[in-house]
Design a protein around this motif. Structure first.
Motif, short mmCIF file in Angstrom:
data_model
loop_
_atom_site.label_atom_id
_atom_site.label_comp_id
_atom_site.label_asym_id
_atom_site.label_seq_id
_atom_site.Cartn_x
_atom_site.Cartn_y
_atom_site.Cartn_z
N SER A 126 0.84 -1.20 0.00
CA SER A 126 0.00 0.00 0.00
C SER A 126 0.87 1.25 0.00
N ARG A 127 0.38 2.29 -0.65
CA ARG A 127 1.05 3.58 -0.62
C ARG A 127 0.00 4.68 -0.70
N VAL A 128 0.32 5.84 -0.12
CA VAL A 128 -0.58 6.98 -0.05
C VAL A 128 -0.04 8.08 -0.95
N GLN A 129 -0.91 8.58 -1.84
CA GLN A 129 -0.56 9.69 -2.72
C GLN A 129 -1.55 10.82 -2.45
N GLY A 130 -1.14 11.79 -1.65
CA GLY A 130 -2.06 12.86 -1.29
C GLY A 130 -3.24 12.32 -0.50
N SER A 131 -4.41 12.40 -1.08
CA SER A 131 -5.61 11.88 -0.43
C SER A 131 -5.98 10.49 -0.93
N GLN A 132 -5.16 9.92 -1.80
CA GLN A 132 -5.48 8.64 -2.42
C GLN A 132 -4.70 7.50 -1.75
N LEU A 133 -5.39 6.36 -1.61
CA LEU A 133 -4.76 5.13 -1.13
C LEU A 133 -4.69 4.16 -2.30
N VAL A 134 -3.49 3.69 -2.61
CA VAL A 134 -3.26 2.79 -3.74
C VAL A 134 -2.73 1.46 -3.21
N LEU A 135 -3.38 0.37 -3.60
CA LEU A 135 -2.93 -0.98 -3.24
C LEU A 135 -2.60 -1.71 -4.53
N GLU A 136 -1.39 -2.23 -4.62
CA GLU A 136 -0.93 -2.92 -5.82
C GLU A 136 -0.69 -4.39 -5.53
N PHE A 137 -1.04 -5.22 -6.51
CA PHE A 137 -0.84 -6.66 -6.43
C PHE A 137 -1.44 -7.20 -5.13
N VAL A 138 -2.72 -6.90 -4.93
CA VAL A 138 -3.38 -7.25 -3.68
C VAL A 138 -3.46 -8.77 -3.50
N GLN A 139 -3.45 -9.20 -2.24
CA GLN A 139 -3.55 -10.60 -1.86
C GLN A 139 -4.74 -10.76 -0.92
N MET A 140 -5.03 -12.01 -0.57
CA MET A 140 -6.17 -12.28 0.28
C MET A 140 -6.06 -11.59 1.63
N GLU A 141 -4.84 -11.45 2.17
CA GLU A 141 -4.69 -10.82 3.48
C GLU A 141 -4.94 -9.31 3.44
N ASP A 142 -5.02 -8.71 2.22
CA ASP A 142 -5.32 -7.28 2.11
C ASP A 142 -6.81 -6.99 2.23
N GLU A 143 -7.64 -8.03 2.20
CA GLU A 143 -9.08 -7.82 2.30
C GLU A 143 -9.43 -7.26 3.67
N GLY A 144 -10.38 -6.32 3.70
CA GLY A 144 -10.80 -5.75 4.97
C GLY A 144 -11.24 -4.31 4.82
N GLU A 145 -11.30 -3.62 5.94
CA GLU A 145 -11.79 -2.25 5.99
C GLU A 145 -10.62 -1.28 6.15
N TYR A 146 -10.69 -0.18 5.41
CA TYR A 146 -9.66 0.86 5.45
C TYR A 146 -10.31 2.17 5.89
N VAL A 147 -9.56 2.93 6.71
CA VAL A 147 -10.11 4.13 7.34
C VAL A 147 -9.32 5.35 6.89
N CYS A 148 -10.04 6.36 6.42
CA CYS A 148 -9.45 7.66 6.08
C CYS A 148 -9.81 8.64 7.19
N THR A 149 -8.82 9.31 7.75
CA THR A 149 -9.03 10.27 8.84
C THR A 149 -8.62 11.66 8.37
N ALA A 150 -9.53 12.63 8.51
CA ALA A 150 -9.27 14.03 8.19
C ALA A 150 -9.36 14.85 9.47
N ALA A 151 -8.35 15.67 9.73
CA ALA A 151 -8.31 16.43 10.97
C ALA A 151 -7.81 17.84 10.72
N ASN A 152 -8.40 18.79 11.41
CA ASN A 152 -7.92 20.17 11.43
C ASN A 152 -8.18 20.75 12.83
N SER A 153 -7.97 22.02 12.98
CA SER A 153 -8.13 22.64 14.29
C SER A 153 -9.57 22.64 14.78
N GLU A 154 -10.52 22.38 13.88
CA GLU A 154 -11.93 22.41 14.25
C GLU A 154 -12.49 21.03 14.59
#
Length: 268
Positions: A147-175
């Protein structure tokens, strides 16, 4: 005058609000005969194009999505034909927005892919100030090595069975902070070179003429019995001869001994 006439559609100064999408369309026409192709390229003065939120088609079209206040500045379209180069610029102004907590939307919310495939999730976060985006697996686990992160994008290459599951994006600021979740489903890829599974066929699948078709095992195979055979009488059985009473008093014939035959000399 310039050897290439370059134009950018729209006003030279464009004002937008945070979160909007802008498009800059650059066109060019050479004023001389040339067989060299024209090459278009977009740049930003004293900065870089927004990573992960901009797209340069290579034919003069620049698109910036979810603009932020730091995207304000001067953008330059450079057209090259052979040894000639001409530039045209415009200014982008992003209005200041009132402070707001982050909001997150992931596209697509789920993805189904076969093993060895590639997947991309885009976390679109908005808020003021501009929130910082991070990716992780559900439960706080770190991302895998594929897996690699490009800005706001998550890219998974050559995925395998163990990559299956839930992924979480977190956005945070002062508010505040906001999370978005995406689900990845991975289908197992079967080996095409593996032999297909073979199972023994039951004996009843291909009946043998003249043999009972309802049998399932070789030891139960008997000659077929037809209905007309039911009326055929059974073969006669052997009975010992009847002995009458008068036959019981009959004396048996005497048995005479057989003389032994010795050797006789034929001469007197």
């Amino acid at each position: 005058s310039d050897p290439i006439e370059v134009n950018i559609s729209g006003p030279k100064v464009q004002t937008v609000r945070p979160g909007e999408t802008v498009q800059f369309d650059c066109s060019a026409q050479p004023k001389f005969r040339t067989q060299d192709p024209m090459v278009f390229a977009w740049t930003k003065e004293n900065g870089e194009l927004p990573p992960g939120r901009c797209s340069d088609s290579g034919y003069g079209l620049l698109i910036i999505t979810a603009v932020e206040s730091q995207d304000s500045g001067t953008y330059v379209c450079t057209v090259t034909a052979g040894t000639f180069e001409v530039k045209k610029a415009l200014e982008l102004q992003v209005e200041d927005a009132a402070p707001a907590p982050p909001s997150v939307a992931i596209s697509p919310p789920y993805h189904q892919v076969s093993e060895a495939g590639n997947v991309m999730f885009d976390c679109q976060a908005s808020g003021s100030p501009t929130p910082e985006v991070s990716w992780a697996r559900a439960g706080g686990f770190p991302l895998g090595r594929r897996s690699r992160v490009q800005g706001s994008q998550l890219v998974l290459e050559f995925v395998q069975m163990e990559d299956e599951g839930e992924y979480v994006c977190t956005a945070a600021n002062s508010e505040g902070m906001e999370e978005g979740r995406a689900q990845l489903y991975v289908e197992r890829q079967q080996d095409r070179n593996a032999r297909p599974e073979t199972r023994p066929r039951p004996y009843t699948e291909e009946p043998i003429p003249g043999i009972n078709t309802g049998n399932s095992y070789p030891e139960d195979l008997y000659p077929r019995r037809y209905p007309e055979e039911d009326n055929i009488p059974p073969p006669p059985t052997y009975r010992p001869p009847v002995q009458y009473p008068e036959e019981r008093n009959v004396e048996e014939a005497p048995q005479y001994p057989i003389p032994e035959q010795g050797y006789r000399n034929p001469s007197p």
